[in-house]
Motif scaffolding. Structure first.
Motif, mmCIF file in Angstrom:
data_model
loop_
_atom_site.group_PDB
_atom_site.id
_atom_site.type_symbol
_atom_site.label_atom_id
_atom_site.label_comp_id
_atom_site.label_asym_id
_atom_site.label_seq_id
_atom_site.Cartn_x
_atom_site.Cartn_y
_atom_site.Cartn_z
ATOM 1 N N CYS A 55 0.946 -1.235 -0.156
ATOM 2 C CA CYS A 55 -0.180 -0.007 -0.108
ATOM 3 C C CYS A 55 0.940 1.290 0.065
ATOM 4 O O CYS A 55 1.845 1.323 0.439
ATOM 5 N N THR A 56 0.212 2.360 -0.793
ATOM 6 C CA THR A 56 1.197 3.465 -0.852
ATOM 7 C C THR A 56 0.321 4.662 -0.007
ATOM 8 O O THR A 56 0.422 5.779 -0.292
ATOM 9 N N GLY A 57 -0.710 4.278 0.555
ATOM 10 C CA GLY A 57 -1.762 5.172 1.225
ATOM 11 C C GLY A 57 -1.030 5.677 2.611
ATOM 12 O O GLY A 57 0.050 5.189 2.995
ATOM 13 N N PRO A 61 -3.293 -1.014 5.265
ATOM 14 C CA PRO A 61 -3.791 -0.873 3.978
ATOM 15 C C PRO A 61 -4.907 0.185 3.761
ATOM 16 O O PRO A 61 -5.609 0.382 5.030
ATOM 17 N N CYS A 62 -5.190 0.652 2.513
ATOM 18 C CA CYS A 62 -6.462 1.567 2.528
ATOM 19 C C CYS A 62 -7.801 0.740 2.906
ATOM 20 O O CYS A 62 -7.837 -0.400 2.680
ATOM 21 N N CYS A 70 -5.633 3.442 -2.717
ATOM 22 C CA CYS A 70 -4.509 3.797 -3.439
ATOM 23 C C CYS A 70 -4.452 2.965 -4.667
ATOM 24 O O CYS A 70 -5.244 1.747 -4.549
ATOM 25 N N CYS A 73 -3.643 -0.771 -3.600
ATOM 26 C CA CYS A 73 -4.821 -1.531 -3.136
ATOM 27 C C CYS A 73 -5.777 -1.942 -4.054
ATOM 28 O O CYS A 73 -6.443 -3.150 -3.807
#
Ligand code: ZN
Length: 332
Positions: A55-57, A61-62, A70, A73
């Motif tokens: 995840c890059t949120g 995880p989002c 993101c 996800c």
């Protein structure tokens, strides 16, 4: 989602909490083994772990039910992320060629995520060659690869595979939890939700499938009708059934699982247990069976069923295994 629902996963909160702690401490394992009955949420949890890793949120995880999800996800939840592979048996078994192709992928650096994640769903159907090939990957872990194996139970797998994985045994959810989730997230009418939750035996995925696809309940009904007919049937009829069923391995395992749940109910009733029954819509017949066969006979049938399922999963001659089972089934 409820506030206490982590990672957009319903139930299994102890497992999510354990995985979350490991990832926050950057101590996640190289390989996990998620076991439990089919449709209990093993693949959902595996995909959630893959999201948590990539995840890059802001709060990985989002939350899949929130507006802001993101790209990683979103793609992982749809099983379309380039770094997250989901593998399942092709036909009757998980084959060595599939493992080799996976290993080829895993040797490359991640394309856009932080980790390459391989989810192998149906590990109990791996051939011996495939299992041995996978062992190499487990023995030489790479820092940016996480393997998640999914199987019904650990005993079915090679001990050398199990010992190299962190094992998370997932259990059926409480009937009330399944029922509540159906009402809240799938807008099922409460009485129907309660019925499906019972019939699911705490497997939310099954309850959702049964809600969305009416053939699931039809298949269950005809599988149970078959069982009752076979208990009355002569050997010829039983063998004819074994031959027909053996042609479709997926149907074999599904049928055996259905029958196992039936005999577990019979055993619980015969033992006078207060644990919730699954097949509540056929209580009268269950009671007859409990009175007629008793705990010991029910347990013997359960053992025969699980032995047969194991043999079929291991690519034994399905017809032969089913014929032996037919001889083990009692007469009504
Ligand atoms: Zn995300």
């Amino acid at each position: 989602m409820d506030k206490d629902t982590l990672w957009s996963v319903i139930g299994h909160s102890w497992a999510v909490a354990q995985l979350q702690r490991a990832i926050r401490a950057k101590h996640q394992a190289h390989a996990y083994l998620f076991t439990g009955p089919a449709h209990v949420g093993r693949r959902t949890l595996a995909l959630a772990l893959a999201r948590a890793l990539n995840c890059t949120g802001e709060q990985p995880p989002c939350d899949l039910n929130a507006g802001d999800v993101c790209r990683a996800c979103r793609l992982i939840a749809a099983e379309k992320h380039p770094d997250v592979r989901v593998l399942a048996p092709e036909g009757a078994s998980l084959k060595i060629d599939q493992i080799r192709a996976l290993q080829h992928d895993l040797a490359l650096s991640p394309v856009e995520g932080l980790f390459r994640v391989a989810i192998i769903d149906g590990m109990e159907q791996a051939t011996v060659e495939a299992s041995n090939a996978l062992l190499k990957t487990l023995e030489e872990p790479s820092t940016c690869v996480v393997l998640i194996l999914i199987a019904s139970e650990p005993d079915i797998l090679l001990p050398t595979i199990v010992s190299r994985c962190q094992h998370l045994p997932l259990r059926a959810l409480a009937v009330e939890q399944v029922s509540q989730a159906l009402v809240e997230h799938w807008t099922v009418e409460p009485q129907r939700a309660d019925e499906l939750a019972h019939l699911s035996g705490g497997r939310l995925g099954w309850a959702v499938m049964a809600h969305q696809d009416e053939t699931v309940l039809q298949k269950r009904a005809s599988g149970l009708d078959d069982l009752l007919r076979l208990l009355d049937g002569k050997r010829v009829a039983r063998f004819a059934y074994a031959k027909r069923l053996a042609d479709d391995q997926a149907a074999v395992l599904e049928t055996l699982e259905l029958w196992e749940i039936w005999w577990r109910d019979v055993m619980l009733l015969a033992a006078g247990s207060t644990a919730p029954l699954v097949n509540i819509d056929r209580l009268a017949v269950l009671k007859q069976h409990a009175a007629r066969f008793g705990v010991d006979r029910a347990r013997e049938v359960l053992e025969a069923l699980s032995r047969t399922a194991r043999q079929v999963a291991h690519n034994a001659n399905a017809r032969l295994a089913l014929e032996v089972l037919m001889l083990d089934l009692p007469r009504a």
